[in-house]
Design an enzyme around this catalytic site. Structure first.
Site, PDB file in Angstrom:
ATOM      1  N   CYS A 123       0.049  33.391  -5.005  1.00 20.12           N
ATOM      2  CA  CYS A 123       1.202  32.918  -4.223  1.00 20.12           C
ATOM      3  C   CYS A 123       0.975  33.276  -2.761  1.00 20.12           C
ATOM      4  O   CYS A 123       0.720  34.437  -2.426  1.00 20.12           O
ATOM      5  CB  CYS A 123       2.490  33.553  -4.742  1.00 20.12           C
ATOM      6  SG  CYS A 123       3.956  33.138  -3.771  1.00 20.12           S
ATOM      7  N   HIS A 142       2.826  21.720  -2.403  1.00 17.69           N
ATOM      8  CA  HIS A 142       2.861  23.152  -2.113  1.00 17.69           C
ATOM      9  C   HIS A 142       3.301  23.923  -3.350  1.00 17.69           C
ATOM     10  O   HIS A 142       4.258  23.534  -4.030  1.00 17.69           O
ATOM     11  CB  HIS A 142       3.803  23.438  -0.944  1.00 17.69           C
ATOM     12  CG  HIS A 142       3.284  22.910   0.355  1.00 17.69           C
ATOM     13  ND1 HIS A 142       3.985  21.999   1.129  1.00 17.69           N
ATOM     14  CD2 HIS A 142       2.119  23.147   1.015  1.00 17.69           C
ATOM     15  CE1 HIS A 142       3.285  21.714   2.210  1.00 17.69           C
ATOM     16  NE2 HIS A 142       2.146  22.388   2.161  1.00 17.69           N
ATOM     17  N   CYS A 148       9.550  33.687  -5.647  1.00 21.61           N
ATOM     18  CA  CYS A 148       9.689  33.324  -4.231  1.00 21.61           C
ATOM     19  C   CYS A 148      10.513  32.048  -4.066  1.00 21.61           C
ATOM     20  O   CYS A 148      11.351  31.943  -3.158  1.00 21.61           O
ATOM     21  CB  CYS A 148       8.313  33.158  -3.594  1.00 21.61           C
ATOM     22  SG  CYS A 148       7.401  34.709  -3.412  1.00 21.61           S
ATOM     23  N   CYS A 167      11.100  22.418   1.474  1.00 25.16           N
ATOM     24  CA  CYS A 167       9.983  23.251   1.022  1.00 25.16           C
ATOM     25  C   CYS A 167       9.792  24.403   2.009  1.00 25.16           C
ATOM     26  O   CYS A 167       9.956  24.243   3.220  1.00 25.16           O
ATOM     27  CB  CYS A 167       8.718  22.402   0.925  1.00 25.16           C
ATOM     28  SG  CYS A 167       7.218  23.347   0.556  1.00 25.16           S
ATOM     29  N   CYS A 238      48.793  10.576  -8.020  1.00 27.86           N
ATOM     30  CA  CYS A 238      49.727  11.693  -8.175  1.00 27.86           C
ATOM     31  C   CYS A 238      51.070  11.384  -7.539  1.00 27.86           C
ATOM     32  O   CYS A 238      52.021  12.159  -7.692  1.00 27.86           O
ATOM     33  CB  CYS A 238      49.142  12.969  -7.574  1.00 27.86           C
ATOM     34  SG  CYS A 238      49.037  12.961  -5.766  1.00 27.86           S
ATOM     35  N   CYS A 246      44.243  10.479   9.125  1.00 29.79           N
ATOM     36  CA  CYS A 246      44.520  11.863   9.532  1.00 29.79           C
ATOM     37  C   CYS A 246      44.966  12.749   8.384  1.00 29.79           C
ATOM     38  O   CYS A 246      45.151  13.958   8.579  1.00 29.79           O
ATOM     39  CB  CYS A 246      45.575  11.882  10.633  1.00 29.79           C
ATOM     40  SG  CYS A 246      47.219  11.330  10.108  1.00 29.79           S
ATOM     41  N   CYS A 296      39.136  27.617  40.670  1.00 27.42           N
ATOM     42  CA  CYS A 296      39.871  26.635  41.472  1.00 27.42           C
ATOM     43  C   CYS A 296      40.747  25.759  40.585  1.00 27.42           C
ATOM     44  O   CYS A 296      40.858  25.977  39.383  1.00 27.42           O
ATOM     45  CB  CYS A 296      38.894  25.778  42.265  1.00 27.42           C
ATOM     46  SG  CYS A 296      37.779  24.831  41.212  1.00 27.42           S
ATOM     47  N   CYS A 308      43.073  17.688  37.587  1.00 26.77           N
ATOM     48  CA  CYS A 308      43.690  18.628  38.525  1.00 26.77           C
ATOM     49  C   CYS A 308      44.702  19.486  37.789  1.00 26.77           C
ATOM     50  O   CYS A 308      45.576  18.968  37.085  1.00 26.77           O
ATOM     51  CB  CYS A 308      44.360  17.857  39.662  1.00 26.77           C
ATOM     52  SG  CYS A 308      45.297  18.900  40.802  1.00 26.77           S
ATOM     53  N   CYS A 311      48.626  18.813  39.204  1.00 26.47           N
ATOM     54  CA  CYS A 311      49.387  17.619  38.833  1.00 26.47           C
ATOM     55  C   CYS A 311      48.999  17.047  37.480  1.00 26.47           C
ATOM     56  O   CYS A 311      49.698  16.186  36.946  1.00 26.47           O
ATOM     57  CB  CYS A 311      49.234  16.539  39.898  1.00 26.47           C
ATOM     58  SG  CYS A 311      47.551  15.862  40.033  1.00 26.47           S
TER      59      CYS A 311
END
Length: 597
Positions: A123, A142, A148, A167, A238, A246, A296, A308, A311
């Site tokens: 291995c 592989h 492992c 892998c 149900c 949503c 700022c 901004c 405002c």
């Protein structure tokens, strides 16, 4: 009847018994497709979830001649949209299809993943020499020892990578065979193998843009598949009616964003909401609250929009500490009288719309309690010796009343945001807003007047009336039922075309109006043949789990808060498969506790 029908609706009148014989049914048949047409939405139960997933897997496996785990990887990448996957395959070819999804399929496939015990192999991970039967080889070629591989699979599953376990060889992107993963993990960790199976199964819902869990509380265990358009309202088996987009209660003609804001506004304000209101401002693009943490007055939202802070207006990104390029706004002035006047105006406006919204909601609840009383009246009338034997017009009128009440109730929440000065202040001038508001309110008032008349006629003691009086009230109820249906349809057309359709920012969309009410999802039935099931291996592979049945969503039509969900989340239950049936496990419990049970 002129006091509650507009001139446009006079064509819908039925002035005689013969004209009104099947008035409601005929009108609805024009507005809705025939009931024999296949439903656009389907209920996927725990029993049919595996069949629904296998149906799509089989189509991809047969077309591309690939293994199941490769087909699953492709479908997850394309959100389980088989048609889109096939379109990419036709337009760009198999190589482009595989590379885009990160799938590596080798031309040469090793026929056997195991080795004889007599062989001795090394291995490359643990560097130990082991017998061949302790080694496993993947499709990519592989080969590593089983211990492992098992450790690698365990880590990947615990990290939520069950759907794409690659892998562990360096720079190898091949997807590991699900059968090998399941076989090795189940020998040491049956609970983890069950978790692996559950993740694979639920990927059909969580990674599928056309399928979502029913948001019932307690969870009913069902999922809903909407094949054509996710912008729809649906009823689960149900009994829960909800918005597929949503996952909140059905709220048209409100858009999802409008309903989310309205629901929060109507909720009792907590300290958290007060803090958010004081310390944040809404982004002018996505309307999410943004906190200013210094600096700022230019603020950038996570959606990328700059605005901004003073405002709230949208701006560009060029700025200095004192000014923003191309933007000027009135500086803050401590004008207490104007602030108080605006606050009072906003409060009065909200109070008006909320009062009307609540009035129709309460009326609907009261009328729902009268359902049994009206059914008793129908039962008594059917036993009387009257000329009229069919009283379906009463139940049809009652159903129409409930639908129109719901539309009226949510129309006030829609109007609050549509004609306010916050959400669409940059989309309409004050003059345009006033014109559209008058247009909408005219239709709203017509609908409201006819709904109240319909409610009054349905409350009449028609079980005590004479033949002539029963015939007269029958015509009235049928005419009113047709009228409110027509007015509801016109209101939706006005909202979709004249109001929301004229906006530049197309984030507000509503579910289309259905004359027969919210569509009840049909049961899912797999179209693949039973012989095709042999191409799939059972997913249990020796794993075990605790069998349980999900609770039915009793009372799932309760409050709006109990059914609303902000995301497409999986119920907090895990499981495996026993006798080809899904069993559920609670992942929050310790593994030893689950094994004991």
């Amino acid at each position: 009847m002129d006091d509650y029908f507009s001139a446009e609706e006079e064509a819908c009148y039925y002035s005689s018994d013969q004209d009104s014989l099947d008035g409601i049914d005929n009108e609805e048949s024009e507005l809705q497709p025939l009931s024999s047409k296949r439903s656009n939405t389907q209920v996927i139960t725990q029993e049919s979830l595996l069949a629904a997933q296998r149906e799509d897997l089989l189509r991809v496996m047969e077309l591309l001649s690939i293994k199941e785990h490769h087909a699953r990887t492709l479908l997850i990448h394309y959100q389980w949209d088989v048609e889109k996957l096939f379109a990419v395959f036709v337009e760009k070819g198999k190589d482009s299809l595989f590379s885009g999804a990160g799938v590596t399929v080798f031309d040469y496939q090793y026929g056997n993943s195991s080795f004889p015990q007599s062989s001795q192999m090394s291995c490359d991970v643990c560097m130990e020499d082991l017998p061949g039967d302790h080694m496993t080889r993947m499709d990519c070629g592989h080969c590593f020892c089983n211990n492992c591989w098992t450790e690698h699979f365990t880590v990947q599953i615990n990290e939520g990578q069950s759907k794409r376990i690659r892998c562990m060889a360096h720079q190898c992107n091949a997807i590991c065979d699900e059968d090998i993963v399941r076989s090795l993990v189940s020998k040491k960790r049956p609970d983890l193998a069950a978790k692996f199976d559950r993740y694979l199964l639920e990927s059909y819902i969580e990674d599928n843009r056309m399928v979502k869990w029913c948001p019932s509380t307690p969870h009913c265990g069902n999922a809903i598949r909407a094949e054509d358009d996710k912008l729809c309202e649906v009823e689960c088996s149900c009994g829960l009616q909800f918005c597929f987009s949503c996952l909140c209660q059905a709220h048209s003609p409100c858009s999802c964003l409008m309903w989310e804001l309205w629901r929060k506004k109507c909720r009792d304000e907590s300290e958290t909401i007060n803090w958010i209101t004081v310390h944040t401002k809404l982004c002018p693009k996505c309307y999410k609250p943004v906190e200013k943490n210094g600096g700022c007055n230019l603020v950038r939202c996570i959606c990328g929009q700059c605005f901004c802070w003073l405002c709230g207006g949208a701006t560009g990104s060029d700025h200095t500490y004192r000014s923003i390029a191309g933007h000027s706004c009135g500086r803050y002035q401590d004008d207490k009288e104007k602030q108080m006047e605006r606050a009072k105006r906003d409060l009065n406006r909200y109070t008006h719309y909320h009062h009307r919204y609540k009035a129709h909601t309460d009326s609907s609840k009261l009328e729902d309690k009268l359902r049994d009383t009206i059914h008793e009246k129908v039962s008594k009338s059917e036993k009387r010796e009257l000329k009229l034997k069919d009283f379906s017009w009463v139940t049809n009128g009652l159903d129409r009343l409930f639908r129109s009440r719901r539309v009226l109730s949510y129309s006030y929440a829609f109007a609050y945001y549509m004609f306010g000065e916050e959400m669409f202040k940059d989309e309409m001038t004050p003059e345009e807003r006033e014109i559209k508001k008058n247009l909408f309110e005219d239709q709203q008032q017509q609908l409201e007047s006819n709904v109240e008349k319909l409610s009054q006629f349905l409350e009449e003691p028609f079980d005590e009336f004479s033949n002539d009086k029963v015939m007269a009230i029958r015509i009235q109820i049928i005419n009113l039922s047709v009228a409110v249906d027509t007015l509801c349809k016109k209101m939706y057309e006005c909202i979709e075309n004249d109001l929301l359709g004229s906006l530049q920012l197309g984030i507000h969309n509503i579910s289309p109006y259905r004359s027969k009410g919210i569509e009840q999802a049909a049961q899912f039935y797999a179209s693949w043949n039973s012989k095709d099931a042999d191409k799939f291996q059972p997913l249990d592979s020796g794993t075990s789990g605790v069998t349980s049945r999900p609770e039915q969503a009793s009372g799932s039509r309760s409050s709006e808060d109990t059914i609303c969900s902000s995301s497409q989340k999986r119920p907090k239950k895990e499981g495996s498969f026993l006798n080809n049936k899904v069993t559920l496990l609670d992942l929050n419990l310790p593994a030893d506790f689950v094994d004991q049970n």
